[in-house]
Design a protein around this motif. Structure first.
Motif, PDB file in Angstrom:
ATOM      1  N   GLU A   1       0.835  -1.202   0.000  1.00 19.28           N
ATOM      2  CA  GLU A   1       0.000   0.000   0.000  1.00 19.28           C
ATOM      3  C   GLU A   1       0.871   1.254   0.000  1.00 19.28           C
ATOM      4  O   GLU A   1       0.606   2.202  -0.748  1.00 19.28           O
ATOM      5  CB  GLU A   1      -0.919   0.002   1.220  1.00 19.28           C
ATOM      6  N   VAL A   2       1.909   1.256   0.825  1.00 18.00           N
ATOM      7  CA  VAL A   2       2.793   2.421   0.897  1.00 18.00           C
ATOM      8  C   VAL A   2       3.465   2.658  -0.448  1.00 18.00           C
ATOM      9  O   VAL A   2       3.529   3.794  -0.945  1.00 18.00           O
ATOM     10  CB  VAL A   2       3.851   2.229   1.998  1.00 18.00           C
ATOM     11  N   ARG A   3       3.949   1.592  -1.064  1.00 20.36           N
ATOM     12  CA  ARG A   3       4.608   1.716  -2.366  1.00 20.36           C
ATOM     13  C   ARG A   3       3.626   2.237  -3.412  1.00 20.36           C
ATOM     14  O   ARG A   3       3.985   3.081  -4.259  1.00 20.36           O
ATOM     15  CB  ARG A   3       5.170   0.362  -2.784  1.00 20.36           C
ATOM     16  N   SER A   4       2.371   1.791  -3.334  1.00 19.17           N
ATOM     17  CA  SER A   4       1.363   2.232  -4.291  1.00 19.17           C
ATOM     18  C   SER A   4       1.052   3.711  -4.133  1.00 19.17           C
ATOM     19  O   SER A   4       0.875   4.429  -5.128  1.00 19.17           O
ATOM     20  CB  SER A   4       0.081   1.405  -4.111  1.00 19.17           C
ATOM     21  N   VAL A   5       0.991   4.183  -2.913  1.00 16.41           N
ATOM     22  CA  VAL A   5       0.648   5.584  -2.657  1.00 16.41           C
ATOM     23  C   VAL A   5       1.831   6.508  -2.937  1.00 16.41           C
ATOM     24  O   VAL A   5       1.681   7.571  -3.542  1.00 16.41           O
ATOM     25  CB  VAL A   5       0.161   5.761  -1.194  1.00 16.41           C
ATOM     26  N   LEU A   6       3.034   6.096  -2.516  1.00 14.89           N
ATOM     27  CA  LEU A   6       4.202   6.965  -2.642  1.00 14.89           C
ATOM     28  C   LEU A   6       4.846   6.922  -4.025  1.00 14.89           C
ATOM     29  O   LEU A   6       5.640   7.817  -4.366  1.00 14.89           O
ATOM     30  CB  LEU A   6       5.251   6.597  -1.591  1.00 14.89           C
ATOM     31  N   LYS A   7       4.535   5.891  -4.796  1.00 18.80           N
ATOM     32  CA  LYS A   7       5.184   5.707  -6.100  1.00 18.80           C
ATOM     33  C   LYS A   7       6.699   5.583  -5.905  1.00 18.80           C
ATOM     34  O   LYS A   7       7.152   4.711  -5.198  1.00 18.80           O
ATOM     35  CB  LYS A   7       4.838   6.866  -7.044  1.00 18.80           C
ATOM     36  N   ASP A   8       7.445   6.492  -6.512  1.00 24.20           N
ATOM     37  CA  ASP A   8       8.905   6.411  -6.412  1.00 24.20           C
ATOM     38  C   ASP A   8       9.479   7.277  -5.290  1.00 24.20           C
ATOM     39  O   ASP A   8      10.707   7.349  -5.135  1.00 24.20           O
ATOM     40  CB  ASP A   8       9.537   6.840  -7.749  1.00 24.20           C
ATOM     41  N   ARG A   9       8.600   7.920  -4.510  1.00 23.12           N
ATOM     42  CA  ARG A   9       9.100   8.784  -3.445  1.00 23.12           C
ATOM     43  C   ARG A   9       9.502   7.969  -2.216  1.00 23.12           C
ATOM     44  O   ARG A   9       9.013   6.855  -2.014  1.00 23.12           O
ATOM     45  CB  ARG A   9       8.040   9.817  -3.071  1.00 23.12           C
ATOM     46  N   THR A  10      10.379   8.531  -1.395  1.00 17.74           N
ATOM     47  CA  THR A  10      10.894   7.798  -0.231  1.00 17.74           C
ATOM     48  C   THR A  10      10.257   8.225   1.087  1.00 17.74           C
ATOM     49  O   THR A  10      10.563   7.668   2.128  1.00 17.74           O
ATOM     50  CB  THR A  10      12.418   7.995  -0.110  1.00 17.74           C
ATOM     51  N   GLU A  11       9.389   9.222   1.045  1.00 19.57           N
ATOM     52  CA  GLU A  11       8.646   9.595   2.246  1.00 19.57           C
ATOM     53  C   GLU A  11       7.320  10.210   1.822  1.00 19.57           C
ATOM     54  O   GLU A  11       7.204  10.769   0.729  1.00 19.57           O
ATOM     55  CB  GLU A  11       9.431  10.574   3.114  1.00 19.57           C
ATOM     56  N   PRO A  12       6.315  10.115   2.683  1.00 22.55           N
ATOM     57  CA  PRO A  12       4.998  10.636   2.304  1.00 22.55           C
ATOM     58  C   PRO A  12       4.940  12.152   2.432  1.00 22.55           C
ATOM     59  O   PRO A  12       5.776  12.774   3.097  1.00 22.55           O
ATOM     60  CB  PRO A  12       4.066   9.966   3.323  1.00 22.55           C
ATOM     61  N   CYS A  13       3.952  12.729   1.806  1.00 23.39           N
ATOM     62  CA  CYS A  13       3.620  14.130   2.032  1.00 23.39           C
ATOM     63  C   CYS A  13       2.290  14.160   2.786  1.00 23.39           C
ATOM     64  O   CYS A  13       1.649  13.122   2.983  1.00 23.39           O
ATOM     65  CB  CYS A  13       3.516  14.900   0.711  1.00 23.39           C
ATOM     66  N   ALA A  14       1.870  15.333   3.192  1.00 27.04           N
ATOM     67  CA  ALA A  14       0.665  15.432   4.019  1.00 27.04           C
ATOM     68  C   ALA A  14      -0.562  14.858   3.320  1.00 27.04           C
ATOM     69  O   ALA A  14      -1.417  14.229   3.959  1.00 27.04           O
ATOM     70  CB  ALA A  14       0.424  16.891   4.404  1.00 27.04           C
ATOM     71  N   ASP A  15      -0.655  15.034   1.998  1.00 25.92           N
ATOM     72  CA  ASP A  15      -1.828  14.541   1.275  1.00 25.92           C
ATOM     73  C   ASP A  15      -1.818  13.028   1.115  1.00 25.92           C
ATOM     74  O   ASP A  15      -2.858  12.425   0.809  1.00 25.92           O
ATOM     75  CB  ASP A  15      -1.907  15.201  -0.103  1.00 25.92           C
ATOM     76  N   ASP A  16      -0.667  12.389   1.296  1.00 30.75           N
ATOM     77  CA  ASP A  16      -0.593  10.932   1.184  1.00 30.75           C
ATOM     78  C   ASP A  16      -1.162  10.223   2.415  1.00 30.75           C
ATOM     79  O   ASP A  16      -1.696   9.119   2.318  1.00 30.75           O
ATOM     80  CB  ASP A  16       0.873  10.477   1.024  1.00 30.75           C
TER      81      ASP A  16
END
Length: 680
Positions: free
Chosen positions: A510-525
């Motif tokens: 789920e985290v990989r799906s939401v973040l895509k290629d990013r290494t940390e979430p943003c507030a909207d994630d």
């Protein structure tokens, strides 16, 4: 009588013996009279005391409305004779209104109310008797005389017998019953033997013994009335309040969502009071803060009006950069470990992170504990001071734990040493808070988001400011409660994910799906991390940081049809409520098992809304719950994207208070971590 020898005077005659000298007669008469007067005086005093107590106990009835205990006969809607029905009615009401309310409470058919006969139950004599049926045209003024006649040992409510078919029973109903007790009460122990067992946390043992999650049926029912070791003093009631002798001698424990729902619906009748000896001991260390004070306190009321503003959704989103920065620092420190490294002191790592985050966000001070852990240097003194102080007042830190056999050495003074260290810890925390307040006042610390600034400048809804003298309590309460509970639950979540790799894999996907290629979430994630939230909530269910949520009865009343005396304590046992098999078993398996699917949206909709209360409830719900959830999801997402958790072989997860603190944490938690394959 002793007879004299022949050389002595002759013994008194029988007549003399039957007619003693007048002085002896007068003495005996006076003695008998004095004795009679003493007995009479004793009886007068006892009756006077009874009258005083009878009069004083009248204050146990609600001053705002009549609480009516309605007894029913079997013909009344298949009524349960083991309990009564509570009906509340305004003192300005009348009998017709009362009938309607009773019919509604008994779920009777429309039109039945007019046929109800209501007979007052008079308890002034044993076994009591029925009064004349209430008449339609009359008001409820007669209830005052009914309450005035109620013996002080009885529940101070109006009792009525409800008859539907005109057949008035010849027997008087028994008084409103109490909740069942959990087995036999023993001298000196009461029912407290139920808190002993294999668990380190007493409420877990209470759950295993009284509300066993694996049992098909609770042995004593979902709510019990447990006898304490001794009667506890009750404070924070009006001066002169006379409590029933059982009010402080018993505690009612529940695992029943329906009972919790009733308490929630009657918040003013079951306020949160901080008034028992163990609570006062904690208050000595933490001050009269937001979480360690009674609702009746003006200090609580003013703070409760101001502090929640610092943790609303808008503020939380503004805190996001600081939370991300602290999470990033944590990931950086753990990334320095080699693959397969066994991380020790995981609880300290998590405590450091959450303490840094909440204090930085809400007060503007970064204690840099995460960086200190990475550098191997001592943590900010706040951590040690609060853990030691809370450990002392909770009993987990004592002469035995600190000094072992040395405590028996004459002159060693183990208890004195503990108290000296405790006093020093408290003094250091007071100085720390004073420094933070002064720096905030001068503009050197915090900004517009600072809750210290808010307490100094903002006004409560009452128009009052927070008193300067209680700033310490509020700040320390937030510093402790704002980080310790989240840290403990994160520890449980990480270990449970390590033990259940299928759940960890699903969360990672789920985290990989939401973040895509990013290494940390943003507030909207963060709101999109549904399954990560389910994992956290499931760990929170199994290991709630608040072990028992308490309320006290403001007046004599009924709860779930059972009698509750004024001042009697109600304890919602979180572990028992959250493992009640009726609500947490079934399709999800053993209530003690870890299954995040319990918090899938559809499952939540089907469950009783009051089967889950890890944050407390009502006006005393945790003001920082949404902050904690945002922080936890951010942290877990960042950790999952970087690391895979592996449990230490042979480690047995259990909750413990041994490390000090107010919330149970995983006992001596360690984790093996591996860099995530294909990770950043």
């Amino acid at each position: 009588f002793t007879f004299s020898s022949p050389s002595q005077a002759a013994p008194p005659s029988l007549a003399a013996m039957n007619n003693p000298p007048s002085s002896l007669s007068r003495t005996a008469t006076l003695g008998l009279a004095a004795g009679g007067a003493g007995i009479a005086l004793y009886l007068v005093v006892k009756q006077a005391q009874k009258n005083v107590r009878r009069s004083a106990r009248k204050g146990a009835s609600s001053p705002f409305e009549y609480h009516v205990a309605v007894h029913t006969v079997p013909s009344a809607a298949g009524s349960d004779q083991s309990r009564c029905t509570l009906v509340k009615i305004a003192k300005t009401g009348d009998v017709t209104m009362l009938r309607r309310e009773i019919a509604k409470s008994l779920q009777l058919e429309d039109g039945v109310a007019a046929s109800i006969q209501l007979f007052p139950v008079l308890r002034g004599s044993r076994p009591g008797k029925l009064g004349k049926a209430l008449e339609d045209a009359s008001g409820l003024e007669q209830f005052e005389s009914l309450l005035a006649q109620q013996p002080p040992e009885q529940l101070q409510v109006v009792e009525l017998l409800c008859v539907l078919d005109g057949n008035v029973p010849s027997t008087v109903p028994m008084p409103p019953p109490p909740f069942p007790t959990p087995g036999r009460a023993y001298p000196l122990f009461g029912h407290t033997y139920h808190v002993f067992g294999k668990e380190d946390v007493v409420s877990y043992n209470l759950t295993n013994n009284v509300f066993p999650p694996s049992a098909p049926k609770y042995p004593y029912g979902p709510t019990v009335r447990s006898k304490n070791v001794s009667s506890q003093p009750i404070k924070d009631f009006p001066e002169g309040t006379v409590f029933h002798e059982e009010a402080g001698a018993y505690t009612t424990f529940t695992a029943n969502p329906h009972t919790v729902q009733e308490v929630l619906a009657r918040l003013s009748e079951f306020p949160k009071l901080w008034n028992r000896p163990n609570q006062k001991g904690l208050q000595d260390f933490t001050g009269n803060g937001l979480f360690t004070s009674s609702e009746a306190s003006e200090d609580w009321q003013s703070a409760h009006s101001i502090l929640p503003r610092g943790f609303n959704q808008i503020k939380i989103k503004s805190y996001a950069p600081k939370i991300f920065a602290k999470t990033r620092a944590f990931v950086h420190e753990w990334s320095a470990f080699p693959a397969g490294h066994r991380v020790k002191d995981v609880n300290h790592w998590l405590t450091s992170m959450t303490a840094d985050a909440v204090v930085s966000c809400s007060m503007g001070l970064d204690m840099n504990n995460v960086e200190r852990m990475g550098q191997g240097i001592p943590l900010h003194p706040f951590i040690d001071y609060f853990q030691f102080g809370l450990g002392v007042v909770s009993g987990s830190i004592n002469a035995k734990s600190e000094y072992g056999w040395k405590r028996f050495i004459p002159g060693f003074g183990a208890k004195a040493k503990i108290q000296s260290r405790y006093a020093q810890a408290k003094k250091e925390l007071e100085d720390l808070v004073d420094n933070m307040v002064e720096r905030t006042r001068s503009g050197d610390l915090g900004g517009q988001d600072s809750i210290i600034r808010a307490m100094l400048q903002d006004k409560a809804s009452s128009g009052k400011h927070v008193r300067y003298g209680v700033l310490y309590g509020h700040v320390i309460n937030l510093m402790i409660a704002g980080h310790e509970t989240t840290a403990a639950t994160l520890g449980f979540t990480m270990q449970l994910l390590a033990e259940h790799p299928e759940c960890e894999a699903k969360a990672y996907a789920e985290v990989r799906s939401v973040l895509k290629d990013r290494t940390e979430p943003c507030a909207d994630d963060v709101p999109k991390l549904q399954y990560v939230e389910q994992c956290f909530r499931e760990a929170l269910r199994l290991y709630s940081p608040v072990t028992v949520v308490t309320r006290d009865a403001a007046y004599d009343t009924l709860l779930d049809g059972r009698r509750i005396f004024q001042g009697e304590r109600i304890g919602v046992v979180a572990r028992a409520l959250h493992t009640n098999p009726e609500h947490w078993g079934g399709e999800f398996g053993d209530p003690l098992s870890f299954n995040p699917d319990r918090f899938a949206p559809e499952a939540v909709k089907r469950r009783h809304p009051n089967a889950y209360h890890p944050w407390g409830f009502g006006t005393r719900s945790c003001i920082g719950s949404q902050f904690a959830l945002f922080e936890a999801k951010t942290f877990l997402a960042s950790m999952l994207i970087h690391f895979k958790f592996v449990p230490v072989p042979g480690y047995n997860l259990r909750a413990s208070l041994a490390a000090g603190g107010a919330a149970p944490s995983p006992h001596e938690l360690e984790l093996i971590i591996h860099p995530r394959a294909g990770g950043p």
